[in-house]
Design a protein around this motif. Structure first.
Motif: not given
Length: 96
Positions: A43-56, A22-31
């Motif tokens: 608040e929601r943006a921060l959740e997504l940026f946190d996931r994107a900043s760690n997405a492989p 289960a890989y994060a979809d970092g590109q989608r999270d960032l956009q």
């Protein structure tokens, strides 16, 4: 007999789908994070940026961009210490 086939098929599907990493979809999270940021849902943006900043699956520059946006979000929420920490992490990740 049909019931046994269904059970075997379900077990096989569970094994196959369960073994897919289960890989994060970092590109989608960032956009999506950028869209939420633009709409001031910070608040929601921060959740997504946190996931994107760690997405492989993101490049180093893209992960740094997520951290920059996280810093902007924190700054907008008057969380200056967190904003500074995000910007410093972005700089460490991609100093250029």
């Amino acid at each position: 007999m049909h019931r046994l086939r269904r059970i075997v098929l379900l077990c096989w599907c569970a094994l196959v789908l369960g073994s897919v990493p289960a890989y994060a979809d970092g590109q989608r999270d960032l956009q999506d994070g950028i869209r939420f940021y633009d709409n001031l849902d910070l608040e929601r943006a921060l959740e997504l940026f946190d996931r994107a900043s760690n997405a492989p699956d993101l490049s180093t520059g893209e992960r740094a961009l997520a951290l920059i946006y996280a810093g902007l979000s924190h700054f907008e929420l008057t969380q200056t210490a967190k904003a500074e920490a995000s910007w410093q992490a972005a700089f460490r990740l991609a100093p250029d």
